[in-house]
Design a protein around this motif. Sequence first.
Motif, short mmCIF file in Angstrom:
data_model
loop_
_atom_site.label_atom_id
_atom_site.label_comp_id
_atom_site.label_asym_id
_atom_site.label_seq_id
_atom_site.Cartn_x
_atom_site.Cartn_y
_atom_site.Cartn_z
N CYS A 167 0.83 -1.19 0.00
CA CYS A 167 0.00 0.00 0.00
C CYS A 167 0.87 1.24 0.00
O CYS A 167 1.78 1.39 0.81
CB CYS A 167 -0.90 0.01 1.23
SG CYS A 167 -1.92 1.49 1.35
N ARG A 168 0.55 2.13 -0.91
CA ARG A 168 1.36 3.35 -1.06
C ARG A 168 0.80 4.51 -0.27
O ARG A 168 1.21 5.64 -0.48
CB ARG A 168 1.42 3.75 -2.54
CG ARG A 168 2.13 2.75 -3.42
CD ARG A 168 1.92 3.12 -4.87
NE ARG A 168 3.01 2.71 -5.73
CZ ARG A 168 3.24 1.48 -6.16
NH1 ARG A 168 2.45 0.53 -5.77
NH2 ARG A 168 4.25 1.22 -6.97
N TRP A 169 -0.14 4.25 0.56
CA TRP A 169 -0.75 5.35 1.28
C TRP A 169 0.29 5.98 2.22
O TRP A 169 0.89 5.31 3.05
CB TRP A 169 -1.94 4.84 2.10
CG TRP A 169 -2.77 5.97 2.61
CD1 TRP A 169 -2.62 6.60 3.82
CD2 TRP A 169 -3.87 6.61 1.96
NE1 TRP A 169 -3.55 7.59 3.93
CE2 TRP A 169 -4.34 7.62 2.81
CE3 TRP A 169 -4.49 6.43 0.72
CZ2 TRP A 169 -5.41 8.45 2.47
CZ3 TRP A 169 -5.56 7.25 0.39
CH2 TRP A 169 -6.01 8.24 1.26
N CYS A 182 2.09 3.15 4.19
CA CYS A 182 1.30 2.12 4.86
C CYS A 182 2.01 0.78 4.81
O CYS A 182 2.29 0.18 5.83
CB CYS A 182 -0.09 2.02 4.22
SG CYS A 182 -1.08 0.64 4.84
N TYR A 192 -3.46 0.75 -3.21
CA TYR A 192 -3.58 0.85 -1.76
C TYR A 192 -4.14 -0.44 -1.16
O TYR A 192 -4.69 -1.28 -1.86
CB TYR A 192 -4.51 2.00 -1.37
CG TYR A 192 -4.13 3.33 -1.95
CD1 TYR A 192 -2.90 3.91 -1.65
CD2 TYR A 192 -4.99 4.00 -2.80
CE1 TYR A 192 -2.55 5.14 -2.18
CE2 TYR A 192 -4.65 5.23 -3.33
CZ TYR A 192 -3.43 5.80 -3.03
OH TYR A 192 -3.09 7.00 -3.54
N HIS A 196 -7.20 1.66 2.85
CA HIS A 196 -6.93 2.95 2.23
C HIS A 196 -7.62 3.12 0.89
O HIS A 196 -7.82 4.24 0.43
CB HIS A 196 -5.42 3.16 2.12
CG HIS A 196 -4.80 3.42 3.46
ND1 HIS A 196 -3.66 2.78 3.90
CD2 HIS A 196 -5.20 4.23 4.48
CE1 HIS A 196 -3.37 3.19 5.12
NE2 HIS A 196 -4.28 4.07 5.50
N CYS A 197 -7.97 1.99 0.28
CA CYS A 197 -8.76 2.11 -0.95
C CYS A 197 -10.09 2.76 -0.58
O CYS A 197 -10.66 3.54 -1.34
CB CYS A 197 -9.00 0.74 -1.58
SG CYS A 197 -7.71 0.25 -2.75
N ARG A 199 -10.53 4.94 1.51
CA ARG A 199 -10.33 6.38 1.67
C ARG A 199 -10.11 7.04 0.31
O ARG A 199 -10.57 8.14 0.05
CB ARG A 199 -9.10 6.65 2.53
CG ARG A 199 -9.32 6.36 3.99
CD ARG A 199 -7.95 6.41 4.68
NE ARG A 199 -8.06 6.52 6.13
CZ ARG A 199 -8.16 7.69 6.75
NH1 ARG A 199 -8.18 8.81 6.07
NH2 ARG A 199 -8.24 7.74 8.07
N ALA A 200 -9.38 6.31 -0.52
CA ALA A 200 -9.03 6.90 -1.82
C ALA A 200 -10.17 6.89 -2.81
O ALA A 200 -10.35 7.84 -3.57
CB ALA A 200 -7.83 6.15 -2.40
N PRO A 217 -4.71 12.23 0.51
CA PRO A 217 -3.38 12.33 1.11
C PRO A 217 -2.88 13.76 1.03
O PRO A 217 -2.92 14.38 0.00
CB PRO A 217 -2.53 11.43 0.22
CG PRO A 217 -3.51 10.57 -0.51
CD PRO A 217 -4.78 11.35 -0.61
#
Length: 224
Positions: A167-169, A182, A192, A196-197, A199-200, A217
């Motif tokens: 996850c790149r969050w 993350c 993500y 977090h997906c 959230r995104a 972000p």
Amino acid sequence: MSWTEERIATLTKMWEGGSTASQIAEELGGVSRNAVIGKAHRLGLKARPSPVKAKAKKKPAPKKKVAAPAPKPAAKKAAPAKAAPKPAAKPEPKPAASTTNPSQPLPNKQEDLPKIVSYGPGGFLRQGPGDQQAPIPPAPPRRLVPAKPSPDIADKTSLLDLNDRVCRWPMGHPGEPDFHFCGEKVNPGFPYCVEHCGRAYQAQLPRGARRPPPPLPFGGPRVR
DNA sequence: CCCTGATTCGC
DNA sequence: GCGAATCAGG
């Protein structure tokens, strides 16, 4: 601004990713384009398609305007002559054994996909919807020694740890000592993790039924 | 003009 | 080591 681990990591990543010095400078903030280039060179990662490299014209004594034009017999930084003409210039483009891994001769030749990537405010990879399908699933099962640059983030996912599976969050903010990512296993097909997906990617609600502000972000208040 | 990276060299 | 100034090609 000083070149912290994170900033250098971002610089390196972006530079190698093909971003221009200007973009990198803007991303990092507090530094000029020249600073980025200068640092890049000092890091030893120059060599990139430069518009002014095709013809290596010699410089006709540029002489900085400040320095007195007085003749300097022993210039402090005189060009040490261009030695080593190397007539037999046909050096095999040795792929330089990629970190050596005898037990796994991975193809490592997965096309030279231009793969346009951009970076968000924190240097995190920003991908387009089309890129999220990860066209090349057989990501090299790299199991290299992490070699963390700093013990402080030993158990954190740094910029250098990003790959197609984590996850790149961004966690925290760039520039902070503990800024990291993350690192959770991604929601397959997305950059993500599942959390977090959420959230995104938020479902577009009907007008008037809008909810709270989109927690992008770096977009809003600090959340951690 | 704008952009780009490369290089120099005072600090 | 840093980066503004400068150079030079696109």
